[in-house]
Design an enzyme around this catalytic site. Sequence first.
Site, short mmCIF file in Angstrom:
data_model
loop_
_atom_site.label_atom_id
_atom_site.label_comp_id
_atom_site.label_asym_id
_atom_site.label_seq_id
_atom_site.Cartn_x
_atom_site.Cartn_y
_atom_site.Cartn_z
N ASP A 1 2.68 -0.87 11.85
CA ASP A 1 1.33 -1.31 11.44
C ASP A 1 1.02 -2.75 11.84
O ASP A 1 -0.10 -3.21 11.65
CB ASP A 1 1.18 -1.16 9.91
CG ASP A 1 1.14 0.30 9.50
OD1 ASP A 1 0.80 1.16 10.34
OD2 ASP A 1 1.45 0.59 8.33
N GLN B 1 5.13 9.40 7.00
CA GLN B 1 4.17 10.28 6.32
C GLN B 1 4.61 11.73 6.42
O GLN B 1 4.56 12.47 5.44
CB GLN B 1 2.77 10.09 6.92
CG GLN B 1 2.20 8.71 6.62
CD GLN B 1 0.86 8.48 7.29
OE1 GLN B 1 0.38 9.29 8.07
NE2 GLN B 1 0.25 7.34 6.99
N GLY C 1 -4.61 8.10 5.83
CA GLY C 1 -3.67 9.05 6.42
C GLY C 1 -2.49 9.30 5.50
O GLY C 1 -1.98 10.41 5.39
N ARG D 1 -7.94 12.57 12.99
CA ARG D 1 -6.51 12.25 13.14
C ARG D 1 -5.66 13.53 13.11
O ARG D 1 -6.02 14.50 12.46
CB ARG D 1 -6.08 11.25 12.06
CG ARG D 1 -6.75 9.90 12.29
CD ARG D 1 -6.37 8.88 11.27
NE ARG D 1 -4.97 8.51 11.36
CZ ARG D 1 -4.39 7.68 10.49
NH1 ARG D 1 -5.09 7.17 9.49
NH2 ARG D 1 -3.12 7.37 10.63
N ARG E 1 -7.06 -2.98 10.19
CA ARG E 1 -6.06 -3.91 10.78
C ARG E 1 -6.58 -4.56 12.07
O ARG E 1 -6.21 -5.67 12.40
CB ARG E 1 -4.73 -3.20 11.01
CG ARG E 1 -4.11 -2.71 9.70
CD ARG E 1 -2.63 -2.44 9.79
NE ARG E 1 -2.22 -1.60 8.67
CZ ARG E 1 -1.95 -2.03 7.45
NH1 ARG E 1 -2.03 -3.32 7.17
NH2 ARG E 1 -1.60 -1.21 6.48
N LYS F 1 0.84 -1.22 0.00
CA LYS F 1 0.00 0.00 0.00
C LYS F 1 0.87 1.26 0.00
O LYS F 1 0.64 2.17 -0.80
CB LYS F 1 -0.94 -0.03 1.22
CG LYS F 1 -1.83 1.18 1.34
CD LYS F 1 -3.11 0.86 2.09
CE LYS F 1 -2.92 0.71 3.58
NZ LYS F 1 -2.85 1.99 4.29
N SER F 2 1.85 1.32 0.90
CA SER F 2 2.70 2.52 0.99
C SER F 2 3.40 2.80 -0.34
O SER F 2 3.47 3.94 -0.79
CB SER F 2 3.78 2.33 2.05
OG SER F 2 3.24 2.38 3.32
N LYS G 1 -3.82 6.09 14.95
CA LYS G 1 -3.99 5.40 13.66
C LYS G 1 -5.47 5.44 13.25
O LYS G 1 -6.22 6.26 13.75
CB LYS G 1 -3.45 3.97 13.76
CG LYS G 1 -1.95 3.92 14.02
CD LYS G 1 -1.17 4.46 12.84
CE LYS G 1 0.32 4.51 13.12
NZ LYS G 1 1.06 5.23 12.07
N ARG H 1 -5.54 2.19 18.42
CA ARG H 1 -5.31 0.74 18.32
C ARG H 1 -4.97 0.09 19.66
O ARG H 1 -5.17 -1.13 19.82
CB ARG H 1 -4.22 0.44 17.28
CG ARG H 1 -4.75 0.65 15.87
CD ARG H 1 -3.78 0.29 14.78
NE ARG H 1 -4.45 0.41 13.50
CZ ARG H 1 -3.83 0.51 12.33
NH1 ARG H 1 -2.50 0.52 12.28
NH2 ARG H 1 -4.53 0.60 11.21
C1 S3P Z 1 2.91 5.00 6.28
C2 S3P Z 1 3.55 5.38 7.43
C3 S3P Z 1 3.11 4.98 8.77
C4 S3P Z 1 2.16 3.81 8.72
C5 S3P Z 1 1.11 4.00 7.66
C6 S3P Z 1 1.75 4.11 6.30
C7 S3P Z 1 3.41 5.50 4.98
O1 S3P Z 1 2.43 6.07 9.38
O2 S3P Z 1 1.56 3.62 9.98
O3 S3P Z 1 0.21 2.90 7.64
O4 S3P Z 1 3.01 4.94 3.94
O5 S3P Z 1 4.21 6.43 4.99
P1 S3P Z 1 3.23 7.22 10.19
O6 S3P Z 1 4.03 7.98 9.24
O7 S3P Z 1 2.13 8.05 10.81
O8 S3P Z 1 4.04 6.48 11.20
#
Ligand code: S3P
Length: 434
Positions: free
Chosen positions: A317, A171, A97, A125, A389, A25-26, A344, A348
């Site tokens: 995650d 992020q 997010g 959030r 999740r 996904k990322s 999140k 969680r």
């Molecule tokens: C992600 C970073 C993480 C992760 C999220 C995906 C990303 O969040 O928990 O599911 O794709 O950069 P954070 O940057 O808030 O830690």
Amino acid sequence: MTVNSNFIINNSSALQGDLTIPGDKSITHRAIILSSLSNGRSKIFNGLQSEDCKKTISAFESLGVKINIKDDFIEVFGAGLNSLKKPKSILDAGNSGTLIRLLSGILATQNFESSIGGDKSLSIRPMERIIEPLTLMGANIKSNNNKAPLIFKPSKALKAIKYSSNIPSAQVKSCIMLASLFIPGTSIIRETIQTRDHTEQLLKYLEYPIEIKNNEIIISGQKELLAKDIFIPSDISSASFFIVAALIKENSNIILKNIGINTLRTGIIDVLIEMGADIKILNKFFKGSELIGDISVKYSKLKPIKISGSIVSRLIDEFPILFIACATCKGVSKITGIEELRHKESDRIKAMEVGLKKLGIIVSSTSNSITIEGGNFEGGIVDSFGDHRIAMSFIISGLVSRKPITVTNADNINTSFPDFFSILRKQKVELFKV
Ligand code: S3P
């Protein structure tokens, strides 16, 4: 679209054979974003087509980028860094997010006004973590008390920055990197705890000038991104549900194929091995910007674990499914330094504590920790709090529960892992939608 769907899981036999997990996904979000900003046509192979990633595609279509979803790949026609167009209406990040935070870096630096919002969960959030550095860069942002929706107005005072975030967050880091692409001069982003580096690796792969020295990312603005085909490895976060499933379900023996094993994402493997898991990584190879491998997992008797410190961001995650593993092993597990889990898709720590207690497990928590005493899942009804999740973790707990487990409010599984149910059904898990 989110409807309240509930699932009953009624035990299963052992998991066996090769499993194919969809794309990461990322990395899919980042591939769509960077291809949209590059100069020319890119094909994204094995891209995840979940609700979250579809929102990223729609957002870039609204910004004037032509994107086609084909059978075997996502085709993106980028027209260069300065080609985005003012969207006709508010952009919708849905539940994601990653999308809202990464795209904000781009929207904040354009010469047109735009706005972005999301669903109920996303709207509560924290966004000050990106508003603060973007404002330091000269961006003009209005928010709802540091929450979405966010409104961006053009700014004539944009400048490169040197920034050190006190929250370990890929992020936030990526948001600043993406903003830096549009601003002349060199920005420097310092991380005290390293987080996933997919944005950096993909920028390098697309031959964008970026330098990584010790814990600093040095990035110049207004250079060109090459359009290249991108292969997305399969998602280790999605794979983790089946890794834990195979570990806790007696006689299981599976291989998960072509999983992304970037070391900043493999904390879950390290922790499970420390707990006594029989996990092996086979056939490692680099493809494009990422390390890939097959993961073999055999049923194992697990021991409890104590976790804290910098490993937390390498499995951020995977905590919900790790808590399920902890709940099955004899003894007390304690995990600290996890206050970020409260921000999140749901809180969680709370969601897992409430659910585990419903199933008969002894759990306690503080603002930044959880303590889990291993026991037996007795069955019952568990709320997933609309968090994908949490829902998948409790569905996996049903594989070893004495009585059936009903997981409510689980429709958001589609945001990250729409194939979750078909993989379970192929494994002959008894699962009913009610
Ligand atoms: C992600 C970073 C993480 C992760 C999220 C995906 C990303 O969040 O928990 O599911 O794709 O950069 P954070 O940057 O808030 O830690």
